[in-house]
Design a protein around this motif. Sequence first.
Motif, mmCIF file in Angstrom:
data_model
loop_
_atom_site.group_PDB
_atom_site.id
_atom_site.type_symbol
_atom_site.label_atom_id
_atom_site.label_comp_id
_atom_site.label_asym_id
_atom_site.label_seq_id
_atom_site.Cartn_x
_atom_site.Cartn_y
_atom_site.Cartn_z
ATOM 1 N N SER A 130 0.750 -1.453 0.065
ATOM 2 C CA SER A 130 0.072 0.004 0.123
ATOM 3 C C SER A 130 0.864 1.305 -0.012
ATOM 4 O O SER A 130 0.569 2.401 -0.345
ATOM 5 N N LYS A 131 2.135 1.129 0.370
ATOM 6 C CA LYS A 131 3.002 2.249 0.443
ATOM 7 C C LYS A 131 3.880 2.226 -0.882
ATOM 8 O O LYS A 131 4.956 3.013 -1.068
ATOM 9 N N TRP A 241 8.558 5.763 0.743
ATOM 10 C CA TRP A 241 8.193 5.916 2.153
ATOM 11 C C TRP A 241 9.032 6.091 2.894
ATOM 12 O O TRP A 241 9.866 5.017 2.919
ATOM 13 N N LYS A 246 7.370 9.245 8.297
ATOM 14 C CA LYS A 246 6.109 8.882 8.284
ATOM 15 C C LYS A 246 5.499 9.703 7.019
ATOM 16 O O LYS A 246 4.175 9.990 7.101
ATOM 17 N N LYS A 247 6.067 9.670 5.910
ATOM 18 C CA LYS A 247 5.681 10.404 4.812
ATOM 19 C C LYS A 247 6.510 10.041 3.640
ATOM 20 O O LYS A 247 7.587 9.438 3.526
ATOM 21 N N GLU A 248 5.902 10.252 2.481
ATOM 22 C CA GLU A 248 6.497 10.009 1.180
ATOM 23 C C GLU A 248 7.690 11.139 0.923
ATOM 24 O O GLU A 248 7.328 12.153 1.113
#
Length: 459
Positions: A130-131, A241, A246-248
């Motif tokens: 999903s990431k 990711w 905790k982000k792209e």
Amino acid sequence: MKRLFFCFSIVVLVSCQKDNGGGDYVPVPENPERFYAGGKTTTFLATSDAFATPAENLTQEEFDKHMDGDLQFEQTFVTAPAPVNSGLGSIFNNSACIACHPRDGRAGFPKDLNARGGLLLRTSLAGATSKGAPIAVPGFGTQIQNHAVHGYEAEASYSVRFEESTETLADGTKVSLRKPIFALKDTYKEFPAEAMLSARLATPVFGLGLLEAIPETDLLASQDIDDADGDGISGKANLVWDPSLKKEVVGRFGWKANVGTVLVQSAGAYHDDMGITSYVFPDEHCEGQENCQDNSTGSPEVSDEILNTVAFYCRTLAVPAPRDIDDPTVLKGEQLFSQIDCAKCHTPKQRSGPADVAALSNQNFYPYTDLLLHDMGESMADGRPDFLADGNEWRTRPLWGIGLTKLINGHTEFLHDGRARNITEAILWHGGEAQVSKEKFKALPKTDRDALLAFLNSL
């Protein structure tokens, strides 16, 4: 005092080198435009320690932290419950950072494929999480661990065969090429036939802080995903990711730019290569792997302080200065490098923005990379996607320091799987977006090829 003496020694020896034309330090050239390859971090050593030198512009406090990181980078981990450096995974690839990055440099193709060294095999199934990350192979994860501690069984051993081919240059010179085809043997359980394998050789760790400090906006602005200018080159940034932020973020490190920061790269090496948990990767890499013991106690096996210090060390290694840049042959090679369009991907100059370490901030430097993904053709393809990178795409490798590889690491083996035994072979493996440049190289007369190689070896 130690720091002041170190800097004074460099200044004196560089000055002496310019006068006497010999020694272990690079003479200051008449044209200094690209002499400072790492900006103010540049080291002028031209010895076997050139990749392992702290940035020239660190404060005393930063220098001390760097040296602490150097010590930790060389530590060998062992199994629990040892009082020092405990936590080596029950299955692993290696037990020390320095073992994969000898002298902070480039691993060579191993003589013994299953000895502890700088080679590993990545694996995954088709699709993405999903990431956007590769999908782990049940029972094997995303990396094949070919070593195990006493009482446990490695996931597999590596094997290799070579496909041979020949490239013929315009003047009739024939160059033999080898393509390694890797496979697994002695797997602890059946390995899925549909799983993908891709080899990785460890790369140099100097200059990483400067690459990390290039503003994301600059990297994104340099993309040409749809080849709008029609030059056949369509670089794109990998978006990955980041488990710490905790982000792209924009990917910068790894052969497919699948990691965005030095911290995550360092934590990932501890976790995937050595089976050591940290605050970035707090869970053992045993999920779904039947022969791996979860020794997690809830506490990271490498402390926050050590992980951060090792990341700081990798960020603050100096970049070696180029050599002989005023030599007429090297200058001719530099012109040819641009004329045959190598510089369109191996972008000579970058600039860092603001960085947590002041020594890395707002520096002009010369890594010869755009940090973007490019289609390198079927011959170089591994067929394994990684976030936005498809099976044909690879990140442009920085070229700084490439000419010191033989001196420092004792070999001239390049590309992700070590297939190229010298720079000429590495060029001849280029395809896809680099096919036209490769053909231009093949068409050069020998004197021009030699000049281009002289330029690359000066970096």
